[in-house]
Design a protein around this motif. Structure first.
Motif, short mmCIF file in Angstrom:
data_model
loop_
_atom_site.label_atom_id
_atom_site.label_comp_id
_atom_site.label_asym_id
_atom_site.label_seq_id
_atom_site.Cartn_x
_atom_site.Cartn_y
_atom_site.Cartn_z
N VAL A 8 0.62 -1.24 0.14
CA VAL A 8 0.12 0.51 -0.14
C VAL A 8 0.94 1.20 0.18
CG1 VAL A 8 -1.63 1.25 1.14
CG2 VAL A 8 -1.89 -1.15 0.95
N ALA A 9 2.18 1.33 1.20
CA ALA A 9 3.17 2.14 0.34
C ALA A 9 4.07 2.57 -0.35
CB ALA A 9 4.14 2.05 2.29
N ALA A 10 3.32 1.80 -0.99
CA ALA A 10 4.12 1.54 -1.96
C ALA A 10 3.52 1.69 -3.76
CB ALA A 10 5.30 0.55 -2.89
N THR A 11 2.33 1.87 -3.65
CA THR A 11 1.81 1.86 -5.05
C THR A 11 1.78 3.13 -5.32
OG1 THR A 11 -0.10 -0.03 -3.77
CG2 THR A 11 -0.96 1.67 -5.38
N VAL A 12 2.00 3.71 -6.66
CA VAL A 12 1.71 4.87 -7.29
C VAL A 12 0.37 4.70 -7.75
CG1 VAL A 12 3.38 5.47 -6.76
CG2 VAL A 12 3.76 4.41 -9.00
N LEU A 13 0.07 3.30 -8.20
CA LEU A 13 -1.42 3.53 -9.49
C LEU A 13 -2.06 1.98 -9.66
CD1 LEU A 13 -2.16 4.12 -12.66
CD2 LEU A 13 -0.86 2.34 -13.28
N ILE A 14 -3.24 2.43 -9.53
CA ILE A 14 -3.93 0.73 -9.11
C ILE A 14 -4.72 1.18 -11.24
CG2 ILE A 14 -6.17 0.50 -8.32
CD1 ILE A 14 -6.13 1.45 -6.05
N GLU A 15 -4.60 -0.23 -11.30
CA GLU A 15 -5.80 -0.20 -12.44
C GLU A 15 -6.84 -1.06 -12.16
OE1 GLU A 15 -3.90 -2.85 -16.52
OE2 GLU A 15 -3.93 -3.99 -14.65
N VAL A 16 -8.21 -1.63 -13.08
CA VAL A 16 -9.32 -1.57 -12.29
C VAL A 16 -9.92 -2.59 -12.68
CG1 VAL A 16 -11.85 -0.47 -11.78
CG2 VAL A 16 -9.92 0.58 -10.71
N VAL A 17 -9.89 -3.88 -13.25
CA VAL A 17 -10.83 -4.40 -14.20
C VAL A 17 -11.56 -4.95 -14.19
CG1 VAL A 17 -9.33 -6.82 -15.25
CG2 VAL A 17 -7.77 -4.96 -14.36
N ARG A 18 -12.62 -4.89 -15.30
CA ARG A 18 -13.64 -5.73 -15.22
C ARG A 18 -13.43 -7.07 -15.31
NH1 ARG A 18 -18.42 -6.80 -13.55
NH2 ARG A 18 -19.91 -6.32 -14.69
N ILE A 19 -13.41 -7.67 -15.27
CA ILE A 19 -13.47 -8.88 -14.74
C ILE A 19 -14.38 -9.60 -15.79
CG2 ILE A 19 -13.32 -12.04 -13.57
CD1 ILE A 19 -12.20 -9.99 -11.67
N SER A 20 -13.55 -10.95 -16.97
CA SER A 20 -14.45 -11.30 -17.80
C SER A 20 -14.44 -13.59 -17.90
CB SER A 20 -13.84 -11.32 -19.11
OG SER A 20 -13.04 -11.65 -19.95
N ALA A 21 -13.27 -13.87 -16.67
CA ALA A 21 -13.51 -14.55 -16.45
C ALA A 21 -12.29 -15.19 -15.40
CB ALA A 21 -12.92 -15.89 -18.27
N VAL A 22 -12.94 -16.70 -14.67
CA VAL A 22 -11.83 -16.88 -14.30
C VAL A 22 -10.87 -17.98 -14.72
CG1 VAL A 22 -11.93 -18.26 -11.81
CG2 VAL A 22 -13.62 -17.24 -12.13
N PRO A 23 -9.85 -17.53 -13.90
CA PRO A 23 -8.46 -17.78 -14.57
C PRO A 23 -8.48 -19.05 -14.31
CG PRO A 23 -7.47 -16.59 -12.55
CD PRO A 23 -9.26 -16.78 -13.21
N ALA A 24 -7.39 -20.49 -15.03
CA ALA A 24 -7.40 -21.81 -15.12
C ALA A 24 -6.77 -21.98 -14.20
CB ALA A 24 -6.57 -22.28 -16.16
N GLU A 25 -6.26 -21.36 -13.57
CA GLU A 25 -5.28 -22.22 -11.95
C GLU A 25 -5.16 -20.15 -11.06
OE1 GLU A 25 -0.22 -20.96 -12.58
OE2 GLU A 25 -1.49 -22.14 -13.95
N ARG A 26 -5.63 -20.59 -9.50
CA ARG A 26 -4.75 -19.51 -8.74
C ARG A 26 -3.23 -18.93 -8.78
NH1 ARG A 26 -7.21 -20.73 -3.23
NH2 ARG A 26 -9.11 -18.27 -2.76
N GLY A 27 -3.57 -18.13 -8.19
CA GLY A 27 -1.98 -16.67 -8.31
C GLY A 27 -2.18 -16.14 -9.60
N HIS A 37 -7.57 3.20 -14.64
CA HIS A 37 -5.98 3.78 -13.84
C HIS A 37 -6.44 4.69 -12.67
CE1 HIS A 37 -4.76 2.05 -17.67
NE2 HIS A 37 -4.16 1.16 -16.94
N TRP A 38 -6.64 4.88 -11.90
CA TRP A 38 -6.31 5.20 -10.84
C TRP A 38 -4.69 5.77 -10.46
CZ3 TRP A 38 -9.82 2.58 -7.78
CH2 TRP A 38 -11.40 2.67 -8.48
N ALA A 39 -4.06 6.85 -9.70
CA ALA A 39 -3.27 7.26 -8.91
C ALA A 39 -3.47 7.84 -8.62
CB ALA A 39 -2.20 7.93 -10.66
N GLY A 40 -2.21 8.64 -7.65
CA GLY A 40 -2.17 9.25 -7.02
C GLY A 40 -3.69 9.84 -5.81
N SER A 41 -4.02 10.61 -5.48
CA SER A 41 -5.43 10.69 -4.66
C SER A 41 -6.41 9.95 -4.40
CB SER A 41 -5.26 12.02 -4.41
OG SER A 41 -6.40 12.74 -5.35
N GLU A 42 -6.92 9.79 -5.91
CA GLU A 42 -7.59 8.52 -6.05
C GLU A 42 -7.23 7.16 -5.87
OE1 GLU A 42 -9.71 9.31 -10.19
OE2 GLU A 42 -7.29 9.04 -10.81
N ALA A 43 -6.12 6.64 -5.94
CA ALA A 43 -5.36 5.46 -5.51
C ALA A 43 -5.53 5.53 -4.01
CB ALA A 43 -3.82 5.22 -6.04
#
Length: 127
Positions: A8-27, A37-43
């Protein structure tokens, strides 16, 4: 809800994703379309909202998430973490290089004002 503090302390950018599927494997990243994309005060505000989500018990739905965020540090290489939200079963799954196993699966109360504010924020960027 608890996020990895150092990430959280190192975050400078957040990418927001609208998910379309579940991945084949976890992780691995959830597939979907990047809608914001949210940066600065938005993030900072988004992370504070997420950290303020009250805990809850698990609900059963099979985990069909609709949204995820990916947090990046200044280098913008690999995501520090991805948090994937299911507002039906009140579950958040996180993975990434900064996520300890204890934080990988958490539950939040999706009916509270903070959770509804987060959902509204997601819907604002991709109805």
């Amino acid at each position: 809800m608890q996020l990895p503090a150092e990430a959280v302390a190192a975050t400078v950018l957040i990418e927001v994703v609208r998910i379309s599927a579940v991945p084949a494997e976890r992780g691995v990243p959830y597939p979907g379309r990047t809608v914001a994309h949210w940066a600065g005060s938005e993030a900072i505000e988004a992370l504070a909202l997420i950290e303020g989500l009250p805990g809850s018990e698990q609900h059963r739905c099979g985990f069909w998430p609709g949204w995820s965020i990916r947090a990046y540090e200044e280098s913008l290489d690999l995501a520090l973490f991805e948090a994937t939200f299911c507002f039906r079963c009140h579950q958040v799954r996180m993975h990434g290089k900064t996520v300890p196993p204890a934080l990988a699966t958490q539950f939040f109360d999706a009916d509270t004002p903070p959770a509804q504010a987060l959902l509204a924020l997601f819907r604002t960027v991709a109805p």
